[in-house]
Design a protein around this motif. Structure first.
Motif, PDB file in Angstrom:
ATOM      1  N   GLU A  26       0.818  -1.206   0.000  1.00  0.00           N
ATOM      2  CA  GLU A  26       0.000   0.000   0.000  1.00  0.00           C
ATOM      3  C   GLU A  26       0.853   1.258   0.000  1.00  0.00           C
ATOM      4  O   GLU A  26       0.403   2.307  -0.456  1.00  0.00           O
ATOM      5  N   TRP A  27       2.101   1.182   0.531  1.00  0.00           N
ATOM      6  CA  TRP A  27       2.911   2.399   0.593  1.00  0.00           C
ATOM      7  C   TRP A  27       4.414   2.167   0.437  1.00  0.00           C
ATOM      8  O   TRP A  27       5.139   3.064   0.062  1.00  0.00           O
ATOM      9  N   GLU A  28       4.893   0.924   0.673  1.00  0.00           N
ATOM     10  CA  GLU A  28       6.336   0.736   0.556  1.00  0.00           C
ATOM     11  C   GLU A  28       6.686  -0.719   0.242  1.00  0.00           C
ATOM     12  O   GLU A  28       6.084  -1.647   0.788  1.00  0.00           O
ATOM     13  N   ILE A  29       7.688  -0.876  -0.648  1.00  0.00           N
ATOM     14  CA  ILE A  29       8.244  -2.192  -0.970  1.00  0.00           C
ATOM     15  C   ILE A  29       9.748  -2.138  -0.713  1.00  0.00           C
ATOM     16  O   ILE A  29      10.436  -1.228  -1.167  1.00  0.00           O
ATOM     17  N   THR A  30      10.220  -3.143   0.025  1.00  0.00           N
ATOM     18  CA  THR A  30      11.664  -3.277   0.260  1.00  0.00           C
ATOM     19  C   THR A  30      12.108  -4.602  -0.343  1.00  0.00           C
ATOM     20  O   THR A  30      11.564  -5.652   0.001  1.00  0.00           O
ATOM     21  N   LEU A  31      13.067  -4.527  -1.253  1.00  0.00           N
ATOM     22  CA  LEU A  31      13.579  -5.727  -1.907  1.00  0.00           C
ATOM     23  C   LEU A  31      15.066  -5.880  -1.600  1.00  0.00           C
ATOM     24  O   LEU A  31      15.849  -4.959  -1.846  1.00  0.00           O
ATOM     25  N   VAL A  32      15.429  -7.041  -1.076  1.00  0.00           N
ATOM     26  CA  VAL A  32      16.829  -7.378  -0.859  1.00  0.00           C
ATOM     27  C   VAL A  32      17.184  -8.461  -1.870  1.00  0.00           C
ATOM     28  O   VAL A  32      16.703  -9.583  -1.794  1.00  0.00           O
ATOM     29  N   SER A  88       6.355   3.467  -2.845  1.00  0.00           N
ATOM     30  CA  SER A  88       7.797   3.663  -3.041  1.00  0.00           C
ATOM     31  C   SER A  88       8.525   2.322  -2.978  1.00  0.00           C
ATOM     32  O   SER A  88       8.056   1.380  -2.324  1.00  0.00           O
ATOM     33  N   VAL A  89       9.668   2.249  -3.648  1.00  0.00           N
ATOM     34  CA  VAL A  89      10.460   1.012  -3.713  1.00  0.00           C
ATOM     35  C   VAL A  89      11.896   1.321  -3.308  1.00  0.00           C
ATOM     36  O   VAL A  89      12.496   2.293  -3.796  1.00  0.00           O
ATOM     37  N   ASP A 112       5.308  -3.129   3.013  1.00  0.00           N
ATOM     38  CA  ASP A 112       4.853  -2.144   4.004  1.00  0.00           C
ATOM     39  C   ASP A 112       5.532  -2.321   5.354  1.00  0.00           C
ATOM     40  O   ASP A 112       4.917  -2.071   6.404  1.00  0.00           O
ATOM     41  N   ARG A 113       6.778  -2.782   5.335  1.00  0.00           N
ATOM     42  CA  ARG A 113       7.597  -2.945   6.534  1.00  0.00           C
ATOM     43  C   ARG A 113       6.971  -3.868   7.574  1.00  0.00           C
ATOM     44  O   ARG A 113       7.326  -3.850   8.750  1.00  0.00           O
ATOM     45  N   GLU A 114       6.034  -4.690   7.134  1.00  0.00           N
ATOM     46  CA  GLU A 114       5.327  -5.579   8.070  1.00  0.00           C
ATOM     47  C   GLU A 114       5.376  -7.038   7.636  1.00  0.00           C
ATOM     48  O   GLU A 114       5.617  -7.929   8.452  1.00  0.00           O
ATOM     49  N   ILE A 169      11.719 -11.221  13.284  1.00  0.00           N
ATOM     50  CA  ILE A 169      12.685 -11.430  12.208  1.00  0.00           C
ATOM     51  C   ILE A 169      12.568 -10.313  11.172  1.00  0.00           C
ATOM     52  O   ILE A 169      13.575  -9.812  10.659  1.00  0.00           O
ATOM     53  N   VAL A 170      11.337  -9.943  10.856  1.00  0.00           N
ATOM     54  CA  VAL A 170      11.118  -8.857   9.896  1.00  0.00           C
ATOM     55  C   VAL A 170      11.758  -7.572  10.402  1.00  0.00           C
ATOM     56  O   VAL A 170      12.471  -6.871   9.662  1.00  0.00           O
ATOM     57  N   ARG A 171      11.557  -7.261  11.679  1.00  0.00           N
ATOM     58  CA  ARG A 171      12.152  -6.049  12.254  1.00  0.00           C
ATOM     59  C   ARG A 171      13.683  -6.134  12.248  1.00  0.00           C
ATOM     60  O   ARG A 171      14.374  -5.140  11.977  1.00  0.00           O
ATOM     61  N   ASP A 172      14.211  -7.334  12.530  1.00  0.00           N
ATOM     62  CA  ASP A 172      15.668  -7.519  12.545  1.00  0.00           C
ATOM     63  C   ASP A 172      16.269  -7.282  11.157  1.00  0.00           C
ATOM     64  O   ASP A 172      17.337  -6.672  11.022  1.00  0.00           O
ATOM     65  N   ILE A 173      15.594  -7.784  10.112  1.00  0.00           N
ATOM     66  CA  ILE A 173      16.094  -7.592   8.747  1.00  0.00           C
ATOM     67  C   ILE A 173      16.137  -6.106   8.408  1.00  0.00           C
ATOM     68  O   ILE A 173      17.141  -5.586   7.878  1.00  0.00           O
ATOM     69  N   LEU A 174      15.053  -5.400   8.717  1.00  0.00           N
ATOM     70  CA  LEU A 174      14.999  -3.966   8.416  1.00  0.00           C
ATOM     71  C   LEU A 174      16.057  -3.203   9.217  1.00  0.00           C
ATOM     72  O   LEU A 174      16.692  -2.273   8.686  1.00  0.00           O
ATOM     73  N   GLN A 175      16.247  -3.589  10.467  1.00  0.00           N
ATOM     74  CA  GLN A 175      17.248  -2.921  11.286  1.00  0.00           C
ATOM     75  C   GLN A 175      18.648  -3.168  10.743  1.00  0.00           C
ATOM     76  O   GLN A 175      19.479  -2.248  10.689  1.00  0.00           O
ATOM     77  N   ARG A 176      18.934  -4.387  10.323  1.00  0.00           N
ATOM     78  CA  ARG A 176      20.254  -4.699   9.763  1.00  0.00           C
ATOM     79  C   ARG A 176      20.499  -3.941   8.471  1.00  0.00           C
ATOM     80  O   ARG A 176      21.617  -3.443   8.218  1.00  0.00           O
ATOM     81  N   LEU A 177      19.498  -3.825   7.627  1.00  0.00           N
ATOM     82  CA  LEU A 177      19.626  -3.051   6.396  1.00  0.00           C
ATOM     83  C   LEU A 177      19.948  -1.590   6.703  1.00  0.00           C
ATOM     84  O   LEU A 177      20.791  -0.972   6.044  1.00  0.00           O
TER      85      LEU A 177
END
Length: 326
Positions: free
Chosen positions: A210-216, A236-237, A278-280, A307-315
């Motif tokens: 709905e508002w954000e995509i994060t691709l690793v 946003s991407v 969406d960071r979730e 785990i999702v929060r950990d990935i985003l924090q590490r990025l």
């Protein structure tokens, strides 16, 4: 249709021409149940007797002492509308009769009242018509009596079906609720050659944002952008990839010109691929998006929110450290 016999119906000394219409109709279809009684409507009776409805009712009023409430009564608006909704009543809806044209609520006659009509409409035609009607009442009672057990069984079956439908709807509702809440819990496996199926699933996941995509993904190119272009407008991407990516600045500029906004960041510590919505909601993708379907690979939902929060924090830490180093 056979030619009908014509005769005179005498109404309190006055003669009326009438056809023997009772033999032309299935009278059983004109017998209804109101207030737990079998009745016939005045304008359908008038049609059978071949007289105007007002003439029939006038004759009754002149002899009203012969027609107590249990012989004849007027329908309420609700009762008449209920009959209209359930039956095609002689195509004379809303009280508009070809035999009088009046619009007020009709009167109805019970079996005793119809028998009494023969004494008011004094003629051989009236008698014969009443006999036909009485026979129909008797036949209807016999039919109901002979099939009472069947009707009871049908009612019981209908009740059971309604109860079963209610229980089934409740069960299906619970199932659909579970599916909607757990639709991504199963892993998806694609074998080599299932390129269309793999791409379809990835596009479906991308369109959930709905508002954000994060691709690793360490290996991205224009094919990756082609998939991301399926996103919703204003989403946003951010792509985290390796420095040696084949994606050029021109590719990113062209993408942003049509599908804003895209940002590319570089990390070197991630081997696996992750798609985060969406960071979730995060998916572990075991192949680069651009190669989906070329070889066997799997996609699975990461159900642990930590785990999702950990990935985003590490990025975030990786990119901050890189910026500081620069």
């Amino acid at each position: 249709m056979a030619k009908t016999e014509q005769s005179l119906i005498v109404l309190d000394g006055r003669a009326e021409i009438a056809d023997m219409k009772a033999v032309q109709y299935d009278i059983r279809n004109m017998i209804y149940t109101v207030r737990s009684q079998q009745i016939m409507i005045d304008y359908e009776l008038a049609m059978l007797y071949g007289v105007e409805t007002r003439v029939l009712n006038q004759a009754v009023k002149r002899n009203i002492e012969r027609f107590p409430e249990r012989f004849r009564f007027q329908l309420t608006k609700d009762e008449y509308e209920n009959l209209i909704s359930q039956f095609v009543i002689s195509s004379l809806e809303e009280g508009k009769s070809d035999y009088g044209g009046r619009r007020k609520l009709p009167y109805v006659f019970t079996e005793q009242g119809i028998a009494m009509l023969a004494s008011v409409l004094r003629s051989e035609v009236a008698v014969q018509t009443s006999i036909h009607i009485m026979d129909s009442f008797v036949e209807m009672r016999r039919f109901l009596a002979n099939n009472a057990l069947l009707f009871e069984r049908i009612s019981n079956v209908e009740l059971k079906q309604l109860e079963y439908k209610r229980e089934t709807d409740e069960k299906l509702g619970r199932i659909f609720d579970y599916i909607s809440q757990n639709e991504e819990s199963a892993q998806k496996i694609f074998f080599d050659g299932q390129i269309y199926d793999a791409f379809s699933l990835i596009v479906e996941l991308i369109q959930k944002a709905e508002w954000e995509i994060t691709l690793v993904d360490g290996y991205v190119d224009v094919k990756t952008l082609n998939l991301l272009a399926k996103k919703k407008e204003h989403v946003s991407v951010t792509i985290y990839t390796q420095k040696k990516t084949r994606l050029t600045n021109t590719d990113c500029d062209n993408f942003n010109a049509q599908y804003p906004s895209l940002e590319v960041k570089y990390v070197a510590t991630f081997h696996d691929r992750f798609l985060i919505i969406d960071r979730e909601t995060a998916y572990h993708v075991r192949a680069s998006l651009k190669d989906a379907g070329k070889k066997c690979f799997g996609i699975s939902l990461i159900q642990d929110e930590k785990i999702v929060r950990d990935i985003l924090q590490r990025l975030k830490l990786e990119t901050e450290e890189r910026d500081e180093a620069v």
